[in-house]
Design a protein around this motif. Sequence first.
Motif, PDB file in Angstrom:
ATOM      1  N   PRO A 103     -42.403 -48.402  20.477  1.00  0.00           N
ATOM      2  CA  PRO A 103     -41.265 -47.531  20.150  1.00  0.00           C
ATOM      3  C   PRO A 103     -40.097 -47.725  21.111  1.00  0.00           C
ATOM      4  CG  PRO A 103     -43.326 -46.303  20.113  1.00  0.00           C
ATOM      5  CD  PRO A 103     -43.635 -47.636  20.707  1.00  0.00           C
ATOM      6  N   VAL A 104     -38.891 -47.704  20.562  1.00  0.00           N
ATOM      7  CA  VAL A 104     -37.681 -47.794  21.366  1.00  0.00           C
ATOM      8  C   VAL A 104     -36.686 -46.763  20.847  1.00  0.00           C
ATOM      9  CG1 VAL A 104     -36.649 -49.592  19.921  1.00  0.00           C
ATOM     10  CG2 VAL A 104     -35.906 -49.356  22.276  1.00  0.00           C
ATOM     11  N   GLU A 105     -36.015 -46.086  21.763  1.00  0.00           N
ATOM     12  CA  GLU A 105     -34.993 -45.116  21.402  1.00  0.00           C
ATOM     13  C   GLU A 105     -33.622 -45.789  21.425  1.00  0.00           C
ATOM     14  OE1 GLU A 105     -35.256 -41.762  23.960  1.00  0.00           O
ATOM     15  OE2 GLU A 105     -37.298 -41.247  23.344  1.00  0.00           O
ATOM     16  N   VAL A 106     -32.803 -45.457  20.437  1.00  0.00           N
ATOM     17  CA  VAL A 106     -31.465 -46.033  20.313  1.00  0.00           C
ATOM     18  C   VAL A 106     -30.452 -44.893  20.349  1.00  0.00           C
ATOM     19  CG1 VAL A 106     -29.928 -47.457  18.911  1.00  0.00           C
ATOM     20  CG2 VAL A 106     -32.398 -47.909  18.900  1.00  0.00           C
ATOM     21  N   GLN A 128     -33.439 -41.154   9.695  1.00  0.00           N
ATOM     22  CA  GLN A 128     -32.448 -40.084   9.732  1.00  0.00           C
ATOM     23  C   GLN A 128     -32.041 -39.840  11.181  1.00  0.00           C
ATOM     24  OE1 GLN A 128     -31.114 -38.724   7.054  1.00  0.00           O
ATOM     25  NE2 GLN A 128     -32.459 -39.816   5.622  1.00  0.00           N
ATOM     26  N   PRO A 129     -30.822 -40.196  11.564  1.00  0.00           N
ATOM     27  CA  PRO A 129     -30.424 -40.022  12.964  1.00  0.00           C
ATOM     28  C   PRO A 129     -30.125 -38.564  13.295  1.00  0.00           C
ATOM     29  CG  PRO A 129     -28.572 -40.826  11.687  1.00  0.00           C
ATOM     30  CD  PRO A 129     -29.745 -40.799  10.746  1.00  0.00           C
ATOM     31  N   ALA A 130     -30.333 -38.219  14.547  1.00  0.00           N
ATOM     32  CA  ALA A 130     -29.913 -36.915  15.055  1.00  0.00           C
ATOM     33  C   ALA A 130     -28.492 -37.054  15.578  1.00  0.00           C
ATOM     34  CB  ALA A 130     -30.848 -36.457  16.167  1.00  0.00           C
ATOM     35  N   ILE A 131     -27.574 -36.205  15.094  1.00  0.00           N
ATOM     36  CA  ILE A 131     -26.154 -36.311  15.431  1.00  0.00           C
ATOM     37  C   ILE A 131     -25.763 -35.169  16.358  1.00  0.00           C
ATOM     38  CG2 ILE A 131     -23.811 -36.321  14.504  1.00  0.00           C
ATOM     39  CD1 ILE A 131     -24.973 -37.398  11.882  1.00  0.00           C
ATOM     40  N   LEU A 136     -25.173 -40.385  18.124  1.00  0.00           N
ATOM     41  CA  LEU A 136     -26.358 -40.255  17.283  1.00  0.00           C
ATOM     42  C   LEU A 136     -27.518 -40.972  17.957  1.00  0.00           C
ATOM     43  CD1 LEU A 136     -26.993 -43.159  15.648  1.00  0.00           C
ATOM     44  CD2 LEU A 136     -24.999 -42.437  14.345  1.00  0.00           C
ATOM     45  N   LYS A 137     -28.722 -40.494  17.659  1.00  0.00           N
ATOM     46  CA  LYS A 137     -29.934 -41.077  18.225  1.00  0.00           C
ATOM     47  C   LYS A 137     -30.991 -41.226  17.139  1.00  0.00           C
ATOM     48  CE  LYS A 137     -29.458 -39.042  22.879  1.00  0.00           C
ATOM     49  NZ  LYS A 137     -30.112 -38.154  23.876  1.00  0.00           N
ATOM     50  N   PHE A 138     -31.822 -42.246  17.304  1.00  0.00           N
ATOM     51  CA  PHE A 138     -32.982 -42.418  16.437  1.00  0.00           C
ATOM     52  C   PHE A 138     -33.987 -43.304  17.158  1.00  0.00           C
ATOM     53  CE2 PHE A 138     -29.886 -45.674  15.394  1.00  0.00           C
ATOM     54  CZ  PHE A 138     -30.626 -46.844  15.306  1.00  0.00           C
TER      55      PHE A 138
END
Length: 587
Positions: A103-106, A128-131, A136-138
Amino acid sequence: MTGEFTRRRLLQAAGATVAAGYLTSQTSAASADTAETKVPRLKTYPIPVGIAQATTFEVKVRTAPGPWQPVSAYSVNLKEINAKTGSGKILKSSMVYFDFAGPVEVMVTYTKGTINTARIRPLAAGIQPAIDGSTLKFTLTDPRKLVIEVNGEIFDCLHLLTRPIEVDAPDPNDPDVIYFGPGVHTTATGEVVVPSGKTVYLAGGAVLKAGVNFKNVADAALTGRGLIYGTKAGGCTIVDSKNIRVDGISMLDLVSGYAITAGQSEQVSITDFGYFSAGQWGDGIDIFSSSEILIDNSFLRCSDDCIALYTHRWDYYGDTRNVTISNSSLWADVAHPINVGTHGNTANPEVLENITISNVDILDHREPQKWYQGCIALNPGDSNLVRNVRIENVRVEDFRWGEFIHLRVAYNKTYNTSAGRGIEGVYVKNLTYTGQHAETAMMLGYDETRGIKDVTFQNLVVNGTVMASTMQKPRWFTVADMVPMHVNEHVTNLRWLDAATAPTDTPPVITTPDTAGLTAGAPVVLTLTATGFPSGFAVQGLPAGLVVDQTTGVVTGTPTAPGTSTATVSVTNAAGTTTKDLILTVQ
């Protein structure tokens, strides 16, 4: 010994001509990564000095709970065509790439303001990204090739190309490797000519401003994590060659020419490839008169056809067969994502056959001219015959302008000297289109003798509705009316099946030849073929180093040792399973 001298020596050892000034190098903004005692979980690559960077997005990645690592974005040129004037407008976009395992966070920051909406494509990825404001992150669990659109912007967007961590990068001092380390590289001739048995390797962070060409060679490769950039005569040409592998690289901003051309060649694999174009005739991968071709796990965004399959054109002659396009995402800002059959040989008619398109996401298609519409277009002209085509598990998103599928026996006088001979044996399974911009699809035979026959659609889903003979519709309507699709009088044996209806009650017939010759240490592309709507493939007894894709029937890998093996091929369809022995000789 300096790095520059090492690269010169490697070119000489590989048999390339090295004149004074043949190879020049500009050092990277950061030095090459030092050797590590264990494989890292995340690897990023700096953009070399002198290569244009994009500023719309700031990208950081990490393997939690580790620190965030910045990833610089390449500036990418794209094109939008004015439908009224035909003129093209160059628009800027962004591309980043990195490798990871696990897993990698972007985290993506939009530098132009607040993120009101965002979507990550292909939509089938379900990300679905968190804004939060302008960020934004996913999370990614596996390497993917994605497009991140912010506030509905499809050009000034972010393209994310991620790949697995390399575990078999070559030694820079290997005499069989033409090695380009991080930095910018040019050649005096504008090309690197690859001899048989050699590998051109572009390390992560390398930018090569030269085409890589395979001409009348065997057992050679272009691999790595670097880029081919700004060339004037295409990115890679494969002519009269065998056992050629292209893997893990990207191409940007080519001045002219196609990204990859393969002509009169066999056993060519193009995998983990990325490409962006904005030039005229900015095709991605064009195949001419070649066989045993694999295009897999790639992303192409093009200013002309993304992938085109032909027979004769220019100095290429002969049939094209056994081609697989799989696990890829395609975006055509102009023309077709996939085009089959336009060019051929009227004087000596040729065939395109055994073509598989599997697990493909078509992200966009914009083409105002009816002749050139179709996310997937079978367009035989020049007396070509297209037959035995399998299209399955293809997802077409809401493109801008065109048709989601187009079958036409064509006589386009701009490009053809005769009509095609026909289209035969097309099986389309699990094709979905979701959107509002598709024009009426076309299925057009040319005349009574040059028609379309034996086409089966199974589980064709248009905006959530299965198009099948069992569907609810006015009794005087055809299923084609419901799609909608215009089918003319030169189409015969057209069937519309739901997912539950078996397409045949007869077991498959395996048409793969009884024997095949392979080379130890050379990449293999071997396509298992069968009639009767095959749904699965298996092989027992393959030589070490080879595997079979159970969906497409493509055998790939690199055999490790000489010898003769008798493998048992099994092909399954709705009516049963058929087996056949295949003798494989590795020399």
